[in-house]
Write an enzyme that holds these catalytic residues in place. Structure first.
Site, short mmCIF file in Angstrom:
data_model
loop_
_atom_site.label_atom_id
_atom_site.label_comp_id
_atom_site.label_asym_id
_atom_site.label_seq_id
_atom_site.Cartn_x
_atom_site.Cartn_y
_atom_site.Cartn_z
N ASN A 245 39.87 34.86 43.75
CA ASN A 245 40.52 33.84 44.59
C ASN A 245 39.59 33.14 45.57
O ASN A 245 39.65 31.92 45.72
CB ASN A 245 41.74 34.43 45.31
CG ASN A 245 41.38 35.52 46.27
OD1 ASN A 245 40.40 36.25 46.08
ND2 ASN A 245 42.16 35.65 47.32
N LYS B 195 31.35 43.91 40.03
CA LYS B 195 32.11 43.46 38.86
C LYS B 195 33.03 42.34 39.35
O LYS B 195 34.09 42.59 39.89
CB LYS B 195 32.87 44.65 38.31
CG LYS B 195 33.68 44.60 37.05
CD LYS B 195 34.06 43.33 36.45
CE LYS B 195 35.47 43.35 35.93
NZ LYS B 195 36.02 41.98 35.93
N PRO B 196 32.59 41.07 39.16
CA PRO B 196 33.43 39.96 39.62
C PRO B 196 34.60 39.76 38.66
O PRO B 196 34.66 40.37 37.59
CB PRO B 196 32.48 38.76 39.54
CG PRO B 196 31.55 39.12 38.42
CD PRO B 196 31.39 40.61 38.46
N SER C 18 45.01 43.20 42.48
CA SER C 18 46.46 43.39 42.51
C SER C 18 46.83 44.86 42.67
O SER C 18 46.05 45.76 42.35
CB SER C 18 47.06 42.85 41.21
OG SER C 18 46.57 43.62 40.13
N GLU D 83 42.05 47.26 48.39
CA GLU D 83 42.59 46.14 49.17
C GLU D 83 43.45 45.33 48.21
O GLU D 83 42.91 44.69 47.30
CB GLU D 83 41.45 45.28 49.73
CG GLU D 83 40.55 45.99 50.73
CD GLU D 83 41.26 46.37 52.02
OE1 GLU D 83 42.33 45.82 52.33
OE2 GLU D 83 40.73 47.24 52.74
N CYS E 276 45.53 36.71 49.24
CA CYS E 276 46.28 37.94 49.51
C CYS E 276 47.09 37.75 50.77
O CYS E 276 48.15 38.36 50.95
CB CYS E 276 45.33 39.11 49.64
SG CYS E 276 44.06 38.87 50.87
N GLU F 176 54.79 39.55 44.40
CA GLU F 176 53.73 38.60 44.74
C GLU F 176 53.48 37.69 43.55
O GLU F 176 53.20 38.17 42.45
CB GLU F 176 52.44 39.38 45.07
CG GLU F 176 51.30 38.46 45.48
CD GLU F 176 49.97 39.18 45.60
OE1 GLU F 176 49.64 39.99 44.70
OE2 GLU F 176 49.24 38.93 46.57
P1 NAD Z 1 43.47 41.78 39.21
O1 NAD Z 1 43.95 43.09 39.72
O2 NAD Z 1 44.02 41.26 37.95
O3 NAD Z 1 41.87 41.82 39.00
C1 NAD Z 1 40.98 42.14 40.03
C2 NAD Z 1 39.68 42.64 39.43
O4 NAD Z 1 39.92 43.88 38.75
C3 NAD Z 1 39.07 41.71 38.39
O5 NAD Z 1 37.67 41.74 38.50
C4 NAD Z 1 39.51 42.35 37.07
O6 NAD Z 1 38.67 42.05 35.98
C5 NAD Z 1 39.43 43.82 37.43
N1 NAD Z 1 40.24 44.72 36.61
C6 NAD Z 1 41.39 44.41 35.93
N2 NAD Z 1 41.86 45.52 35.30
C7 NAD Z 1 41.02 46.53 35.59
C8 NAD Z 1 40.96 47.90 35.25
N3 NAD Z 1 41.89 48.46 34.46
N4 NAD Z 1 39.96 48.67 35.74
C9 NAD Z 1 39.02 48.13 36.55
N5 NAD Z 1 39.01 46.82 36.90
C10 NAD Z 1 39.98 46.03 36.44
O7 NAD Z 1 43.68 40.75 40.40
P2 NAD Z 1 43.37 39.19 40.44
O8 NAD Z 1 44.42 38.46 39.66
O9 NAD Z 1 41.94 38.92 40.16
O10 NAD Z 1 43.58 38.93 42.00
C11 NAD Z 1 44.81 38.72 42.59
C12 NAD Z 1 45.22 39.92 43.43
O11 NAD Z 1 44.18 40.28 44.35
C13 NAD Z 1 46.43 39.61 44.28
O12 NAD Z 1 47.30 40.71 44.23
C14 NAD Z 1 45.83 39.45 45.67
O13 NAD Z 1 46.75 39.65 46.70
C15 NAD Z 1 44.75 40.48 45.63
N6 NAD Z 1 43.74 40.25 46.70
C16 NAD Z 1 43.71 41.11 47.75
C17 NAD Z 1 42.81 40.89 48.81
C18 NAD Z 1 42.78 41.83 50.00
O14 NAD Z 1 41.81 41.80 50.77
N7 NAD Z 1 43.77 42.66 50.21
C19 NAD Z 1 41.93 39.81 48.75
C20 NAD Z 1 41.98 38.96 47.64
C21 NAD Z 1 42.89 39.20 46.62
#
Ligand code: NAD
Length: 432
Positions: free
Chosen positions: A116, A139-140, A192, A213, A247, A329
């Site tokens: 994001n 790991k982005p 997430s 987080e 988030c 969300e």
């Molecule tokens: P996501 O959980 O789909 O992915 C986040 C990261 O995790 C990505 O790099 C993804 O490739 C990786 N990932 C996915 N499955 C995995 C697994 N099984 N094992 C290890 N890594 C894995 O989230 P998203 O769609 O990229 O981001 C949106 C979410 O992030 C929202 O829920 C948002 O609120 C949250 N977020 C939280 C904060 C915070 O500081 N609390 C900040 C930014 C975003």
């Protein structure tokens, strides 16, 4: 971008493992100076970094530049911590004894982040992790590989080889092996709640340290004594900037009955003209549209035909507070309006949520502001502002399903990236 496979992940972990002891032996002050150099280098190339982010995410250049600047600021804040990295000394109950706790690095840190706000996401984890003497594997998100490679290359220009490594790919092919590796000492994750839960379960099998987080369904409350112009302005920015992909986005706007109609009229008008930017992918857009099916939209709720994946800024009404939509969300430009009698009902609505990340209240009353700050179940409270935006020196994080109790940014982040060691010095063994 070439996609990493399991052997690339193993090689990145090996490189980090090999580099970490020598890196930990560099003084914290010197590590801080190198973080400062990194921040300066990023500042110098902010346009280049922002261009990559614009190409990856479709967000406005102005927003991407502001994010580059926020990442730089985090570097400057963290750099100074190299001169502090405070532990604690205290008295002992026994004579001739000095006791203290000092910070030690955790070891190899896997840093897994969301798409994001790519540059701040890298900066919030990489800077404190390396300052504390860890080596890292970043790991982005699969949606932002170029900005991550750019950031990794910058790190490798300034830090010793192996201290920052970057791997690319989907979560299950690249994230999972990182979480499962016995050679990774810390998993620090931003994403997430669903992914966080899976990571926590897997890492628990080997009792690894995990910082999560996670998401939010943040609420902004507008009281009947609020400055409505400012309340509308902040609500729009928190709900719709970055296409609601924060988030800390305000996705629930809770408004006192006495000002509800006027607020709604202004908010809907503002929403309809808001330039949100697109959401990250077609999959994300379709997921949001599915969730909105059947909901009463005052504006938006439909796909907009522009380049990229656009959803019209969406304002919903008549969604019950205990409806699935109120709890989920969406991570898109969608806000739900709720009408309440008073602050008690507002607090009840706000706290009826699985999440507890950020919150805001608009009021001229100090008493109401304090009551809200004390009663709200959230890690962040803002009075007369938005639910989003934070400063590098302030610990950020949430309660309930928004995290597992850690805070990132601020000196609190140092607790994620270091371990406490309790040291006993018996200074006169003969008489102790
Ligand atoms: P996501 O959980 O789909 O992915 C986040 C990261 O995790 C990505 O790099 C993804 O490739 C990786 N990932 C996915 N499955 C995995 C697994 N099984 N094992 C290890 N890594 C894995 O989230 P998203 O769609 O990229 O981001 C949106 C979410 O992030 C929202 O829920 C948002 O609120 C949250 N977020 C939280 C904060 C915070 O500081 N609390 C900040 C930014 C975003």
């Amino acid at each position: 971008m070439p996609r990493s496979d399991a052997s690339d992940v193993a090689a990145a972990i090996d490189a980090a493992r090999a580099a970490q002891p020598a890196w930990a032996a560099v003084t914290a002050i010197e590590r801080g100076e190198l973080v400062r150099e990194l921040a300066l280098a990023l500042q110098e190339r902010r346009e280049q970094a922002a261009e990559l982010v614009v190409a990856e995410t479709g967000k406005a250049a102005e927003l991407a530049l502001a994010e580059a600047d926020a990442a730089v600021e985090m570097g400057f804040f963290v750099a100074g911590e190299g001169r502090r990295l405070y532990g604690r000394t205290t008295t002992s109950g026994m004579p001739h004894r000095t006791v203290m706790v000092v910070r030690r690095p955790v070891g190899v840190a896997a840093l897994i982040v969301s798409f994001n706000t790519p540059l701040p996401n890298y900066a919030w984890k990489v800077f404190p992790a390396v300052l504390c003497g860890n080596a890292t594997v970043l790991k982005p998100s699969e949606h932002t590989p170029r900005s991550a490679s750019f950031f990794g290359a910058l790190c490798n220009e300034i830090l010793p080889p192996g201290v920052v490594n970057v791997v690319h790919g989907l979560g299950d092919e690249v994230g999972r092996p990182l979480v499962d590796s016995p050679h990774v000492d810390l998993v620090s994750f931003t994403g997430s709640a669903a992914t966080g839960r899976e990571i926590n379960e897997r890492a628990a099998r080997r009792l690894a340290k995990v910082c999560l987080e996670l998401g939010g369904k943040n609420a902004l409350v507008v009281c009947d004594d609020a400055d409505l112009d400012r309340a509308v302005e902040w609500s729009l920015a928190s709900a719709f900037s970055n296409a609601g992909q924060r988030c800390a986005a305000a996705s629930r706007i809770v408004v006192f009955d006495a000002v509800y109609d006027e607020f709604r009229e202004r908010f809907v008008r503002g929403a309809a003209g808001y330039e949100t930017g697109p959401v990250i992918s077609e999959q994300s857009l379709e997921r949001i549209l599915r969730a909105l099916a059947g909901a009463h939209a005052l504006t938006g709720g439909e796909r907009v035909d522009r380049g990229g994946w656009w959803l019209g800024p969406t304002v919903l009404e008549d969604v019950p507070v205990d409806d699935e939509l109120s709890y989920t969300e969406l991570f898109g430009p969608v806000a739900i309006l709720y009408r309440v009698r008073d602050l008690d009902q507002a607090l009840a609505y706000v706290n009826d949520s699985p999440y507890g990340l950020t919150s805001a209240v608009h009021t001229a009353s100090l008493h109401r502001a304090m009551r809200f700050s004390e009663g709200v179940e959230a890690g962040v409270v803002v009075v007369n502002g938005g639910t989003h935006g934070s400063e590098p020196h302030m610990g950020f994080g949430g309660v309930k399903q928004s995290g597992t109790g850690w805070r990132e940014a601020g000196v609190e982040a140092l607790d994620v990236y270091s371990e406490w060691k309790y040291v006993n010095l018996i200074t006169d063994p003969a008489s102790a």
